[in-house]
Design a protein around this motif. Structure first.
Motif, PDB file in Angstrom:
ATOM      1  N   SER A 151      82.739  66.828  49.912  1.00 38.32           N
ATOM      2  CA  SER A 151      82.869  64.825  49.957  1.00 38.32           C
ATOM      3  C   SER A 151      83.847  64.695  51.000  1.00 38.32           C
ATOM      4  CB  SER A 151      83.201  64.677  48.800  1.00 38.32           C
ATOM      5  OG  SER A 151      81.848  64.486  47.324  1.00 38.32           O
ATOM      6  N   LYS A 152      84.368  65.510  50.729  1.00 34.53           N
ATOM      7  CA  LYS A 152      85.527  64.810  52.071  1.00 34.53           C
ATOM      8  C   LYS A 152      84.711  65.651  53.782  1.00 34.53           C
ATOM      9  CE  LYS A 152      90.349  66.454  53.446  1.00 34.53           C
ATOM     10  NZ  LYS A 152      91.055  67.330  53.632  1.00 34.53           N
ATOM     11  N   THR A 153      84.462  66.189  53.338  1.00 34.33           N
ATOM     12  CA  THR A 153      83.862  66.642  55.186  1.00 34.33           C
ATOM     13  C   THR A 153      82.615  66.223  54.910  1.00 34.33           C
ATOM     14  OG1 THR A 153      84.660  69.021  54.121  1.00 34.33           O
ATOM     15  CG2 THR A 153      83.040  68.279  56.049  1.00 34.33           C
ATOM     16  N   PHE A 154      81.666  65.811  54.466  1.00 35.54           N
ATOM     17  CA  PHE A 154      80.580  64.629  54.331  1.00 35.54           C
ATOM     18  C   PHE A 154      81.462  62.961  54.979  1.00 35.54           C
ATOM     19  CE2 PHE A 154      77.376  61.498  53.114  1.00 35.54           C
ATOM     20  CZ  PHE A 154      76.036  62.445  53.246  1.00 35.54           C
ATOM     21  N   LYS A 155      82.036  63.061  54.149  1.00 33.02           N
ATOM     22  CA  LYS A 155      82.553  61.393  54.742  1.00 33.02           C
ATOM     23  C   LYS A 155      82.681  61.337  55.988  1.00 33.02           C
ATOM     24  CE  LYS A 155      84.491  57.354  52.645  1.00 33.02           C
ATOM     25  NZ  LYS A 155      85.760  56.909  51.912  1.00 33.02           N
ATOM     26  N   LYS A 156      83.141  62.380  55.770  1.00 28.93           N
ATOM     27  CA  LYS A 156      84.155  62.628  57.173  1.00 28.93           C
ATOM     28  C   LYS A 156      83.287  62.648  58.720  1.00 28.93           C
ATOM     29  CE  LYS A 156      86.739  66.030  61.378  1.00 28.93           C
ATOM     30  NZ  LYS A 156      87.093  67.015  60.657  1.00 28.93           N
ATOM     31  N   PHE A 157      82.110  63.232  58.607  1.00 27.32           N
ATOM     32  CA  PHE A 157      80.393  63.095  59.998  1.00 27.32           C
ATOM     33  C   PHE A 157      79.918  62.128  59.367  1.00 27.32           C
ATOM     34  CE2 PHE A 157      81.939  67.698  59.993  1.00 27.32           C
ATOM     35  CZ  PHE A 157      82.649  67.605  61.430  1.00 27.32           C
ATOM     36  N   MET A 158      79.820  61.843  58.352  1.00 27.79           N
ATOM     37  CA  MET A 158      79.018  60.572  58.196  1.00 27.79           C
ATOM     38  C   MET A 158      79.234  59.157  57.862  1.00 27.79           C
ATOM     39  SD  MET A 158      76.014  62.270  58.087  1.00 27.79           S
ATOM     40  CE  MET A 158      74.777  62.006  57.072  1.00 27.79           C
ATOM     41  N   LYS A 159      80.182  58.809  57.906  1.00 26.27           N
ATOM     42  CA  LYS A 159      80.933  57.618  57.250  1.00 26.27           C
ATOM     43  C   LYS A 159      81.066  57.417  56.312  1.00 26.27           C
ATOM     44  CE  LYS A 159      82.366  58.150  61.315  1.00 26.27           C
ATOM     45  NZ  LYS A 159      83.725  59.911  62.281  1.00 26.27           N
ATOM     46  N   ILE A 160      80.462  57.540  55.490  1.00 25.82           N
ATOM     47  CA  ILE A 160      79.911  56.832  53.441  1.00 25.82           C
ATOM     48  C   ILE A 160      80.205  57.972  52.617  1.00 25.82           C
ATOM     49  CG2 ILE A 160      78.250  55.333  54.397  1.00 25.82           C
ATOM     50  CD1 ILE A 160      75.862  56.508  53.782  1.00 25.82           C
ATOM     51  N   SER A 161      80.448  58.229  51.466  1.00 25.72           N
ATOM     52  CA  SER A 161      80.211  59.745  50.367  1.00 25.72           C
ATOM     53  C   SER A 161      78.863  59.929  50.411  1.00 25.72           C
ATOM     54  CB  SER A 161      81.432  58.698  49.226  1.00 25.72           C
ATOM     55  OG  SER A 161      80.186  58.193  48.673  1.00 25.72           O
ATOM     56  N   PRO A 162      79.072  60.906  49.902  1.00 26.00           N
ATOM     57  CA  PRO A 162      77.894  62.250  49.543  1.00 26.00           C
ATOM     58  C   PRO A 162      77.419  61.274  48.585  1.00 26.00           C
ATOM     59  CG  PRO A 162      79.001  63.463  48.918  1.00 26.00           C
ATOM     60  CD  PRO A 162      79.936  61.838  49.692  1.00 26.00           C
ATOM     61  N   ALA A 163      77.516  60.223  47.220  1.00 25.10           N
ATOM     62  CA  ALA A 163      77.367  59.342  46.240  1.00 25.10           C
ATOM     63  C   ALA A 163      76.519  58.476  46.586  1.00 25.10           C
ATOM     64  CB  ALA A 163      78.529  59.368  45.270  1.00 25.10           C
ATOM     65  N   TYR A 164      76.824  57.939  47.636  1.00 25.06           N
ATOM     66  CA  TYR A 164      76.722  56.695  47.662  1.00 25.06           C
ATOM     67  C   TYR A 164      75.603  56.934  48.621  1.00 25.06           C
ATOM     68  CZ  TYR A 164      75.858  52.477  50.434  1.00 25.06           C
ATOM     69  OH  TYR A 164      75.589  50.793  50.861  1.00 25.06           O
ATOM     70  N   TYR A 165      75.904  58.106  49.712  1.00 20.82           N
ATOM     71  CA  TYR A 165      74.147  58.676  50.373  1.00 20.82           C
ATOM     72  C   TYR A 165      73.117  58.195  49.360  1.00 20.82           C
ATOM     73  CZ  TYR A 165      71.374  60.787  54.294  1.00 20.82           C
ATOM     74  OH  TYR A 165      70.555  61.022  55.192  1.00 20.82           O
ATOM     75  N   LYS A 166      73.089  59.090  48.513  1.00 17.67           N
ATOM     76  CA  LYS A 166      71.998  59.801  47.390  1.00 17.67           C
ATOM     77  C   LYS A 166      71.941  58.828  46.405  1.00 17.67           C
ATOM     78  CE  LYS A 166      71.277  63.218  44.112  1.00 17.67           C
ATOM     79  NZ  LYS A 166      70.159  63.739  44.522  1.00 17.67           N
ATOM     80  N   GLN A 167      72.983  57.654  46.193  1.00 17.27           N
ATOM     81  CA  GLN A 167      72.095  56.682  45.049  1.00 17.27           C
ATOM     82  C   GLN A 167      72.280  55.507  45.993  1.00 17.27           C
ATOM     83  OE1 GLN A 167      75.649  54.161  44.141  1.00 17.27           O
ATOM     84  NE2 GLN A 167      74.964  53.582  42.447  1.00 17.27           N
ATOM     85  N   LYS A 168      71.622  54.994  47.632  1.00 17.41           N
ATOM     86  CA  LYS A 168      71.356  54.490  48.242  1.00 17.41           C
ATOM     87  C   LYS A 168      70.242  54.858  49.304  1.00 17.41           C
ATOM     88  CE  LYS A 168      73.620  50.979  46.778  1.00 17.41           C
ATOM     89  NZ  LYS A 168      73.964  50.230  45.284  1.00 17.41           N
ATOM     90  N   LEU A 169      70.419  55.463  49.665  1.00 23.87           N
ATOM     91  CA  LEU A 169      69.463  56.162  50.722  1.00 23.87           C
ATOM     92  C   LEU A 169      69.048  57.205  50.143  1.00 23.87           C
ATOM     93  CD1 LEU A 169      71.876  56.851  53.350  1.00 23.87           C
ATOM     94  CD2 LEU A 169      70.590  54.529  53.098  1.00 23.87           C
TER      95      LEU A 169
END
Length: 68
Positions: free
Chosen positions: A47-65
């Motif tokens: 999650s920390k690494t994902f947010k660093k590169f994608m600028k959003i959390s993986p939970a938000y990414y999965k939920q919204k996108l």
């Protein structure tokens, strides 16, 4: 570094995050499963690494996108 402009370690990490984001986008696997599948030791590190590169959390990414 000549071809990508990134140090090798960062390039590899970026590619793992890109592949994980595709998996988040198209699968029903949990974030924990995806983190493990792409070589992260735990969800927190992923999650920390994902947010660093994608600028959003993986939970938000999965939920919204997600496309499922």
């Amino acid at each position: 570094k000549e071809n990508t402009g990134l140090p090798l370690q960062e390039y590899i990490l970026r590619r793992r995050i890109e592949k994980a984001s595709v998996s988040l986008h198209h699968s029903t696997d949990s974030i924990d499963v995806i983190a493990t599948k792409f070589g992260f030791c735990d969800r927190y590190h992923f999650s920390k690494t994902f947010k660093k590169f994608m600028k959003i959390s993986p939970a938000y990414y999965k939920q919204k996108l997600a496309m499922i």
